[in-house]
Write an enzyme that holds these catalytic residues in place. Sequence first.
Site, PDB file in Angstrom:
ATOM      1  CG  ASN A  59       0.841  -4.111  12.671  1.00 40.44           C
ATOM      2  OD1 ASN A  59       1.692  -3.475  11.784  1.00 40.44           O
ATOM      3  ND2 ASN A  59      -0.216  -3.430  13.241  1.00 40.44           N
ATOM      4  N   GLY A  66       2.793  -4.587   9.202  1.00 36.82           N
ATOM      5  CA  GLY A  66       2.843  -2.979   9.230  1.00 36.82           C
ATOM      6  C   GLY A  66       1.490  -2.345   8.537  1.00 36.82           C
ATOM      7  CB  CYS A  80       1.146  16.282 -19.383  1.00 36.16           C
ATOM      8  SG  CYS A  80       1.361  14.482 -19.709  1.00 36.16           S
ATOM      9  CB  SER A 122      -3.800   0.495  11.005  1.00 38.02           C
ATOM     10  OG  SER A 122      -4.528   1.082   9.841  1.00 38.02           O
ATOM     11  CD  GLN A 170      -2.395  -1.305   2.601  1.00 42.00           C
ATOM     12  OE1 GLN A 170      -3.555  -0.529   2.971  1.00 42.00           O
ATOM     13  NE2 GLN A 170      -1.870  -2.120   3.690  1.00 42.00           N
ATOM     14  CG  ASN A 171       4.038   1.078   2.346  1.00 41.43           C
ATOM     15  OD1 ASN A 171       3.012   1.388   2.999  1.00 41.43           O
ATOM     16  ND2 ASN A 171       4.962   0.430   2.967  1.00 41.43           N
ATOM     17  CG  HIS A 174      -3.117   2.412  -1.735  1.00 41.98           C
ATOM     18  ND1 HIS A 174      -3.184   2.453  -0.328  1.00 41.98           N
ATOM     19  CD2 HIS A 174      -4.171   1.907  -2.055  1.00 41.98           C
ATOM     20  CE1 HIS A 174      -4.185   1.720   0.005  1.00 41.98           C
ATOM     21  NE2 HIS A 174      -5.062   1.430  -1.066  1.00 41.98           N
ATOM     22  CB  ALA A 222       8.617  -4.131  10.418  1.00 38.32           C
TER      23      ALA A 222
HETATM   24  C1  BJW Z   1       4.682  -0.826  12.645  1.00 40.53           C
HETATM   25  C2  BJW Z   1       5.648  -0.267  13.081  1.00 40.53           C
HETATM   26  C3  BJW Z   1       7.096  -0.855  13.045  1.00 40.53           C
HETATM   27  C4  BJW Z   1       4.138   1.101  13.164  1.00 40.53           C
HETATM   28  N1  BJW Z   1       6.948  -1.971  12.823  1.00 40.53           N
HETATM   29  N2  BJW Z   1       4.499  -2.107  12.571  1.00 40.53           N
HETATM   30  C5  BJW Z   1     -16.894   2.079   4.387  1.00 40.53           C
HETATM   31  C6  BJW Z   1     -16.546   0.535   5.023  1.00 40.53           C
HETATM   32  C7  BJW Z   1     -15.608   0.257   3.808  1.00 40.53           C
HETATM   33  C8  BJW Z   1     -14.930   0.810   3.086  1.00 40.53           C
HETATM   34  C9  BJW Z   1     -15.048   2.350   2.715  1.00 40.53           C
HETATM   35  C10 BJW Z   1     -16.399   2.782   3.471  1.00 40.53           C
HETATM   36  N3  BJW Z   1     -16.401   4.055   3.025  1.00 40.53           N
HETATM   37  C11 BJW Z   1     -15.201   4.157   1.973  1.00 40.53           C
HETATM   38  C12 BJW Z   1     -14.742   3.055   2.018  1.00 40.53           C
HETATM   39  C13 BJW Z   1     -13.424   2.821   0.879  1.00 40.53           C
HETATM   40  C14 BJW Z   1     -12.204   3.508   1.393  1.00 40.53           C
HETATM   41  C15 BJW Z   1     -11.889   3.124   2.746  1.00 40.53           C
HETATM   42  O1  BJW Z   1     -11.389   1.903   3.066  1.00 40.53           O
HETATM   43  N4  BJW Z   1     -12.341   4.000   3.770  1.00 40.53           N
HETATM   44  C16 BJW Z   1     -12.046   3.550   5.150  1.00 40.53           C
HETATM   45  C17 BJW Z   1     -11.169   4.847   5.668  1.00 40.53           C
HETATM   46  C18 BJW Z   1     -13.317   3.237   5.612  1.00 40.53           C
HETATM   47  N5  BJW Z   1     -11.078   2.816   0.397  1.00 40.53           N
HETATM   48  C19 BJW Z   1     -11.085   3.518  -0.765  1.00 40.53           C
HETATM   49  O2  BJW Z   1     -11.695   4.690  -1.273  1.00 40.53           O
HETATM   50  C20 BJW Z   1     -10.199   2.867  -1.588  1.00 40.53           C
HETATM   51  N6  BJW Z   1     -10.824   2.596  -2.979  1.00 40.53           N
HETATM   52  C21 BJW Z   1     -12.003   2.033  -3.055  1.00 40.53           C
HETATM   53  O3  BJW Z   1     -12.538   1.222  -2.307  1.00 40.53           O
HETATM   54  O4  BJW Z   1     -12.554   2.090  -4.486  1.00 40.53           O
HETATM   55  C22 BJW Z   1     -13.347   1.043  -4.618  1.00 40.53           C
HETATM   56  C23 BJW Z   1     -13.616  -0.418  -4.670  1.00 40.53           C
HETATM   57  C24 BJW Z   1     -14.717  -1.083  -4.701  1.00 40.53           C
HETATM   58  C25 BJW Z   1     -14.692  -2.351  -4.926  1.00 40.53           C
HETATM   59  C26 BJW Z   1     -13.534  -3.099  -4.788  1.00 40.53           C
HETATM   60  C27 BJW Z   1     -12.324  -2.285  -4.652  1.00 40.53           C
HETATM   61  C28 BJW Z   1     -12.360  -1.042  -4.706  1.00 40.53           C
HETATM   62  C29 BJW Z   1      -9.094   3.770  -2.021  1.00 40.53           C
HETATM   63  C30 BJW Z   1      -7.922   3.904  -0.498  1.00 40.53           C
HETATM   64  C31 BJW Z   1      -7.008   4.695  -1.093  1.00 40.53           C
HETATM   65  C32 BJW Z   1      -5.927   4.993   0.227  1.00 40.53           C
HETATM   66  N7  BJW Z   1      -5.062   6.014  -0.075  1.00 40.53           N
HETATM   67  C33 BJW Z   1      -4.032   6.430   0.975  1.00 40.53           C
HETATM   68  C34 BJW Z   1      -3.409   7.690   0.559  1.00 40.53           C
HETATM   69  C35 BJW Z   1      -2.674   7.901  -0.838  1.00 40.53           C
HETATM   70  C36 BJW Z   1      -1.139   7.225  -0.634  1.00 40.53           C
HETATM   71  C37 BJW Z   1      -0.451   8.228   0.134  1.00 40.53           C
HETATM   72  O5  BJW Z   1      -0.433   9.393   0.223  1.00 40.53           O
HETATM   73  O6  BJW Z   1       0.542   7.648   1.067  1.00 40.53           O
HETATM   74  O7  BJW Z   1      -3.348   5.502   1.087  1.00 40.53           O
HETATM   75  S1  BJW Z   1      -4.704   6.596   2.878  1.00 40.53           S
HETATM   76  C38 BJW Z   1      -3.465   5.891   3.495  1.00 40.53           C
HETATM   77  O8  BJW Z   1      -4.027   4.658   4.323  1.00 40.53           O
HETATM   78  C39 BJW Z   1      -2.346   5.359   2.496  1.00 40.53           C
HETATM   79  C40 BJW Z   1      -2.182   3.938   3.051  1.00 40.53           C
HETATM   80  O9  BJW Z   1      -1.763   3.029   2.017  1.00 40.53           O
HETATM   81  C41 BJW Z   1      -3.393   3.492   3.413  1.00 40.53           C
HETATM   82  C42 BJW Z   1      -3.236   2.350   4.533  1.00 40.53           C
HETATM   83  O10 BJW Z   1      -2.573   2.697   5.642  1.00 40.53           O
HETATM   84  P1  BJW Z   1      -1.450   1.812   6.476  1.00 40.53           P
HETATM   85  O11 BJW Z   1      -0.485   1.299   5.611  1.00 40.53           O
HETATM   86  O12 BJW Z   1      -2.331   0.577   7.049  1.00 40.53           O
HETATM   87  O13 BJW Z   1      -1.017   2.533   7.539  1.00 40.53           O
HETATM   88  P2  BJW Z   1      -1.582   2.941   9.221  1.00 40.53           P
HETATM   89  O14 BJW Z   1      -0.784   4.398   9.469  1.00 40.53           O
HETATM   90  O15 BJW Z   1      -2.977   3.225   9.299  1.00 40.53           O
HETATM   91  O16 BJW Z   1      -1.048   1.753   9.871  1.00 40.53           O
HETATM   92  C43 BJW Z   1       0.460   1.672  10.160  1.00 40.53           C
HETATM   93  C44 BJW Z   1       0.413   0.267  11.192  1.00 40.53           C
HETATM   94  O17 BJW Z   1       1.955  -0.146  11.208  1.00 40.53           O
HETATM   95  C45 BJW Z   1      -0.091   0.660  12.406  1.00 40.53           C
HETATM   96  O18 BJW Z   1      -0.878  -0.738  12.892  1.00 40.53           O
HETATM   97  C46 BJW Z   1       1.113   0.316  13.424  1.00 40.53           C
HETATM   98  O19 BJW Z   1       1.026  -0.206  14.863  1.00 40.53           O
HETATM   99  C47 BJW Z   1       2.072  -0.564  12.567  1.00 40.53           C
HETATM  100  N8  BJW Z   1       3.561  -0.057  12.851  1.00 40.53           N
HETATM  101  N9  BJW Z   1       5.338   1.228  13.346  1.00 40.53           N
HETATM  102  C48 BJW Z   1       5.664  -2.656  12.390  1.00 40.53           C
HETATM  103  N10 BJW Z   1       8.132  -0.345  13.150  1.00 40.53           N
END
Ligand code: BJW
Length: 245
Positions: A205, A178, A138, A180, A93-94, A111, A223
């Site tokens: 995690n 890693g 572009c 959430s 996802q990174n 992503h 990690a």
């Molecule tokens: C360690 C550590 C160490 C710390 N060692 N661990 C209602 C219900 C369900 C879904 C939805 C809903 N309403 C809307 C939605 C859909 C929405 C969604 O999920 N929303 C939720 C908030 C509810 N999703 C979307 O819109 C996605 N698209 C989509 O669904 O399209 C339609 C579709 C339909 C049908 C099938 C398929 C698709 C798009 C999501 C886009 C996410 N974009 C981002 C930002 C862009 C990129 C960027 O700028 O970098 O992506 S948001 C952000 O979150 C980023 C990440 O990739 C993403 C995930 O975060 P991640 O990686 O989990 O990070 P953290 O910070 O949350 O967690 C870190 C973890 O590491 C923690 O647990 C720590 O404990 C741990 N950690 N240090 C090991 N040293």
Amino acid sequence: MSGPGAIVVLTGAGISAESGIDTFRDKGGIWERHRIEDVATPEAFARDPAAVHVFYNDRRRQLVGGDVRPNAAHHALARLETSWPDEVFVVTQNIDDLHERAGSRNLIHMHGELCKARGARCGVVIARDEDLTVETPCTSCGTSGALRPHVVWFGEMPLELERTYAALGSCALFVAIGTSGNVYPAAGFVTEARQAGHAHTVELNLEPSAGETLFAERHYGRASEVVPAFVERLLASETIEGSGT
Ligand code: BJW
């Protein structure tokens, strides 16, 4: 003779935390300093593209010019890919490129990628490690100001889902590292791997994620410690424990 089975690894921001890249939802994380609605939706980019460019330019500068390098977890996954007898597929996802820098090759960025830009008009993706502005033309179609970061914002479709779901449906082991477990569809991959692929499922995690109970096996810690240890155990036994529960 058939091998031990394919592995799908999902990674999130936590795997890059010890490389100096901020996570999103931890204390002090990116979403404490920025509102999602201001920087990570197509509506935000339409409303104020300059602010969105600043958000990604700052993060790109840190990745390209800063003291950021892959850590032991990225390196362990690259070693797994070269040493495991069956396919190892990393879905990250990174938007950083630390998996590539460590040597992972069978990898997709669901992503998007920070060092790429996309023509909002022509859709062409180009390599870009310099700042973007609202005037940047572009390089494909020449339209001024039509380049956007090649990232997937909320409400947009993640990349290469077809390939990912095919892999989840046929893997023997699914490992989430890693992340959430708050963002879909990635948070649903563990269920897909269990139900469609009957895979053994593992969470690595810092702390239990939102989906912790969905995983058959769980190991908590940094990690850079838990991932190399898990990979060493896998490579030493060359078998996958458990059976999709
Ligand atoms: C360690 C550590 C160490 C710390 N060692 N661990 C209602 C219900 C369900 C879904 C939805 C809903 N309403 C809307 C939605 C859909 C929405 C969604 O999920 N929303 C939720 C908030 C509810 N999703 C979307 O819109 C996605 N698209 C989509 O669904 O399209 C339609 C579709 C339909 C049908 C099938 C398929 C698709 C798009 C999501 C886009 C996410 N974009 C981002 C930002 C862009 C990129 C960027 O700028 O970098 O992506 S948001 C952000 O979150 C980023 C990440 O990739 C993403 C995930 O975060 P991640 O990686 O989990 O990070 P953290 O910070 O949350 O967690 C870190 C973890 O590491 C923690 O647990 C720590 O404990 C741990 N950690 N240090 C090991 N040293």
